[in-house]
Motif scaffolding. Structure first.
Motif, PDB file in Angstrom:
ATOM      1  N   ASP A  77     -55.283 123.094  -3.566  1.00  0.00           N
ATOM      2  CA  ASP A  77     -54.904 121.778  -3.026  1.00  0.00           C
ATOM      3  C   ASP A  77     -53.415 121.491  -3.158  1.00  0.00           C
ATOM      4  O   ASP A  77     -53.009 120.324  -3.257  1.00  0.00           O
ATOM      5  N   ASN A  78     -52.621 122.557  -3.201  1.00  0.00           N
ATOM      6  CA  ASN A  78     -51.163 122.371  -3.299  1.00  0.00           C
ATOM      7  C   ASN A  78     -50.792 121.502  -4.503  1.00  0.00           C
ATOM      8  O   ASN A  78     -49.816 120.723  -4.473  1.00  0.00           O
ATOM      9  N   SER A  79     -51.589 121.671  -5.549  1.00  0.00           N
ATOM     10  CA  SER A  79     -51.404 120.804  -6.718  1.00  0.00           C
ATOM     11  C   SER A  79     -50.207 121.189  -7.576  1.00  0.00           C
ATOM     12  O   SER A  79     -49.914 120.519  -8.572  1.00  0.00           O
ATOM     13  N   ASN A  80     -49.484 122.230  -7.214  1.00  0.00           N
ATOM     14  CA  ASN A  80     -48.279 122.597  -7.963  1.00  0.00           C
ATOM     15  C   ASN A  80     -47.024 121.961  -7.360  1.00  0.00           C
ATOM     16  O   ASN A  80     -45.899 122.354  -7.681  1.00  0.00           O
ATOM     17  N   VAL A  81     -47.228 121.024  -6.467  1.00  0.00           N
ATOM     18  CA  VAL A  81     -46.115 120.244  -5.931  1.00  0.00           C
ATOM     19  C   VAL A  81     -46.426 118.778  -6.206  1.00  0.00           C
ATOM     20  O   VAL A  81     -47.475 118.273  -5.782  1.00  0.00           O
ATOM     21  N   ILE A  82     -45.505 118.100  -6.921  1.00  0.00           N
ATOM     22  CA  ILE A  82     -45.759 116.716  -7.322  1.00  0.00           C
ATOM     23  C   ILE A  82     -44.580 115.829  -6.923  1.00  0.00           C
ATOM     24  O   ILE A  82     -43.521 116.323  -6.524  1.00  0.00           O
ATOM     25  N   SER A  83     -44.799 114.532  -7.084  1.00  0.00           N
ATOM     26  CA  SER A  83     -43.728 113.545  -6.969  1.00  0.00           C
ATOM     27  C   SER A  83     -43.705 112.746  -8.273  1.00  0.00           C
ATOM     28  O   SER A  83     -44.713 112.655  -8.979  1.00  0.00           O
ATOM     29  N   ILE A  84     -42.514 112.165  -8.598  1.00  0.00           N
ATOM     30  CA  ILE A  84     -42.388 111.395  -9.849  1.00  0.00           C
ATOM     31  C   ILE A  84     -41.699 110.065  -9.559  1.00  0.00           C
ATOM     32  O   ILE A  84     -41.002 109.913  -8.559  1.00  0.00           O
ATOM     33  N   ARG A  85     -41.962 109.125 -10.463  1.00  0.00           N
ATOM     34  CA  ARG A  85     -41.277 107.829 -10.426  1.00  0.00           C
ATOM     35  C   ARG A  85     -40.555 107.668 -11.766  1.00  0.00           C
ATOM     36  O   ARG A  85     -41.155 107.824 -12.830  1.00  0.00           O
ATOM     37  N   VAL A  86     -39.261 107.313 -11.692  1.00  0.00           N
ATOM     38  CA  VAL A  86     -38.417 107.209 -12.886  1.00  0.00           C
ATOM     39  C   VAL A  86     -37.977 105.742 -13.042  1.00  0.00           C
ATOM     40  O   VAL A  86     -37.544 105.105 -12.073  1.00  0.00           O
ATOM     41  N   ARG A  87     -38.085 105.274 -14.302  1.00  0.00           N
ATOM     42  CA  ARG A  87     -37.634 103.912 -14.637  1.00  0.00           C
ATOM     43  C   ARG A  87     -36.346 104.025 -15.456  1.00  0.00           C
ATOM     44  O   ARG A  87     -36.305 104.647 -16.505  1.00  0.00           O
ATOM     45  N   ALA A  88     -35.289 103.394 -14.933  1.00  0.00           N
ATOM     46  CA  ALA A  88     -33.996 103.455 -15.637  1.00  0.00           C
ATOM     47  C   ALA A  88     -33.070 102.423 -15.017  1.00  0.00           C
ATOM     48  O   ALA A  88     -33.396 101.796 -13.998  1.00  0.00           O
ATOM     49  N   ARG A  89     -31.916 102.262 -15.680  1.00  0.00           N
ATOM     50  CA  ARG A  89     -30.942 101.338 -15.130  1.00  0.00           C
ATOM     51  C   ARG A  89     -30.411 101.897 -13.813  1.00  0.00           C
ATOM     52  O   ARG A  89     -30.355 103.100 -13.597  1.00  0.00           O
ATOM     53  N   SER A  90     -30.006 100.961 -13.018  1.00  0.00           N
ATOM     54  CA  SER A  90     -29.542 101.341 -11.694  1.00  0.00           C
ATOM     55  C   SER A  90     -28.388 102.317 -11.769  1.00  0.00           C
ATOM     56  O   SER A  90     -28.280 103.251 -10.950  1.00  0.00           O
TER      57      SER A  90
END
Length: 534
Positions: A62-75
């Motif tokens: 299922d192409n599970s070795n490709v992901i996306s991420i969300r990062v929380r930090a100061r601008s």
């Protein structure tokens, strides 16, 4: 000093709190905390030997070795980040769970970003673990597009004919062939070209990128060189014949075939001398057929040396042989036009009241319409006949072409009779003495005669009387053939080959007999007569 610090302490604390609050207000207004998404992030599999050392292979599902991420930090931090700042790994040694899940860890090269600041789209790489399989496949060169008009591809030889592939058994089993793809649309001469490899499954479809990622190639992986030779082409006609004849009740009508022309390929020297492809007659046998013959003929074995077909589909030629049931045409032949052969000497043929015979000629309607009756010859062979009588014999009929035949044999009734004798024939027979004939006709006869002379005497088969002359009449004779004849004649002193019966001055009597065998006449006899001498 202490007193100074404690003076207005409440006020001082309020001032400090206000300052801190103001600092946070300024900080969040000028450089607030925010979120940013980054994708795609490729997950790198670590310590794969945990699986491969066991003779197994894995496949990412299922192409599970490709992901996306969300990062929380100061601008101010987020704006400096990119997807390349993040590293995602799945360690099979540390994070393999349940045999098919490998935990994902993401790190950032920016120290201001920790794992707690990162939210992943998925936590695990999903894998399928199965037995490994290794197989060898022939490398097939696949031609793309057609060469320019007048040219054909001769040979396409890859530098490596076999390639070895290792991967999951379920993927390797899908592979049907490995192709080296080459575009020949501009080729007019021999050359060597570098081609890409294409792995094709049983549905003639190329394997997906995900499937290919699970495979390991031994040898050429980035394509290979292919040597190409080019040939010239030429369109030539086909020529087909046949052997044999249909059943007696049918005639050959026509032969047709498709295609009537084919395109051949070869070197310029080889094709220059080829103007047609000739198929031997023995390839199509119509002997004894009673219905139309349809067949498919492979013409490949009949191509000249050094010549091949440009399109192999043209090797199969559809042949149709049509026959037509024979029809009859009646022809009347006058008996006067029947050629007589080997008629016995001294005989002639009598057809009686018969004026003509009918023969029925068989053939197709078209052939019968073109039949010239003047070219039909009819003859009667009498080589087996030597005696007079009534007979029936089969006529010999000669037709002008093999396309014709007789419906049945034609018989004719006739009589074989002695030929009519003329005066000239009799004179020739008397002058000639012994008559030799082709026929064997034994005969016997007797006769009497009278004579006159000066002296009278009696004699038997003796000498003639002096100055005497005699005359007599022949008797009757019978032939052993069953033919009866009669005649009259005179002889000086002899009848039927005998000598005169009287001499001068005498009288005598006698009988004579004669026999003829194989054309020679012999006779003995006595002639009776009276005579007077004057």
């Amino acid at each position: 000093m202490k007193k100074r610090l404690t003076n207005n302490l409440v006020l001082k604390l309020l001032s400090l709190a206000s300052a801190i609050l103001l600092w946070f207000i300024v900080l969040y207004v000028e450089d607030p905390v925010d979120y940013a998404d980054f994708s795609p992030i490729q997950v790198t599999m670590l310590n794969e030997n945990v699986v491969t050392d066991q003779g197994l292979v894995y496949q990412v599902l299922d192409n599970s070795n490709v992901i996306s991420i969300r990062v929380r930090a100061r601008s101010s931090v987020l704006e400096k980040l990119s997807a390349s700042d993040f590293t995602a790994t799945a360690d099979m040694e540390k994070n393999l769970k349940y045999g098919n899940l490998v935990g994902i860890e993401v790190t950032c090269s920016n120290r201001d970003i920790g794992s707690e600041n990162i939210t992943k789209s998925r936590e695990n790489v999903v894998i399928s673990v199965e037995d490994a399989s290794t197989e060898q496949f022939n490398v097939v060169v696949s031609q793309q597009n057609e060469p320019p008009d007048g040219y054909a591809v001769g040979t396409m030889v890859p530098e490596q004919s076999i390639i070895q592939i290792t991967g999951p058994a379920s993927i390797v089993s899908k592979i049907k062939r490995v192709e080296a793809v080459i575009d020949v649309s501009t080729f007019t001469s021999d050359r060597t070209v570098h081609c890409n490899l294409r792995v094709v499954d049983g549905n003639n479809e190329q394997l997906s990128t995900a499937d290919l990622a699970t495979l390991e190639f031994t040898g050429k992986t980035e394509g290979m060189d292919v040597s190409v030779t080019m040939l010239r082409t030429k369109e030539v006609s086909l020529r087909l014949g046949y052997t044999g004849t249909p059943d007696g009740n049918y005639s050959f009508s026509s032969i047709s075939y498709r295609p009537e022309t084919v395109e051949i390929a070869g070197t310029a020297e080889n094709i220059a001398g080829v103007s047609e492809i000739v198929i031997p007659d023995e390839a199509i046998n119509i002997d004894g057929i009673t219905e139309n013959l349809q067949l498919t003929l492979d013409i490949t074995p009949y191509l000249p040396e050094g010549i091949r077909l440009n399109d192999e589909a043209e090797a199969s030629v559809a042949v149709l042989v049509e026959i037509e049931r024979k029809q009859g045409r009646t022809i009347d032949i006058p008996v006067s036009e029947i050629g007589l052969q080997n008629v016995p000497r001294g005989y002639e043929v009598d057809f009686g009241d018969l004026e003509e015979v009918q023969i029925i000629v068989l053939g197709t309607s078209a052939d019968l319409a073109e039949l010239d009756t003047e070219q039909v010859a009819v003859s009667l062979d009498l080589s087996g006949y030597s005696r007079a009588g009534d007979y029936t014999e089969t006529l010999q009929v000669t037709l002008p072409d093999d396309v014709y035949s007789l419906m049945n044999d034609v018989e004719v009734d006739f009589s074989l009779v002695r030929a009519t004798t003329t005066a000239d024939d009799e004179e020739e027979e008397n002058d000639g003495g012994t008559d030799q004939s082709d026929d064997s006709i034994p005969a016997s006869g007797s006769g009497t005669g009278t004579g006159t002379g000066g002296d009278s005497s009696t004699g038997s088969g003796g000498t003639s009387g002096s100055s005497g002359s005699g005359s007599g009449t022949s008797g009757s004779g019978s032939e052993t053939d069953g033919d009866t004849s009669s005649g009259s004649g005179s002889s000086e002193g002899s009848t039927g080959g005998g000598s005169s019966g009287g001499s001068s001055g005498g009288s005598g009597s006698g009988e004579g007999t004669g026999e003829s065998t194989s054309g020679s006449n012999t006779g003995t006899g006595a002639l009776a007569g009276t005579g007077s001498n004057s």
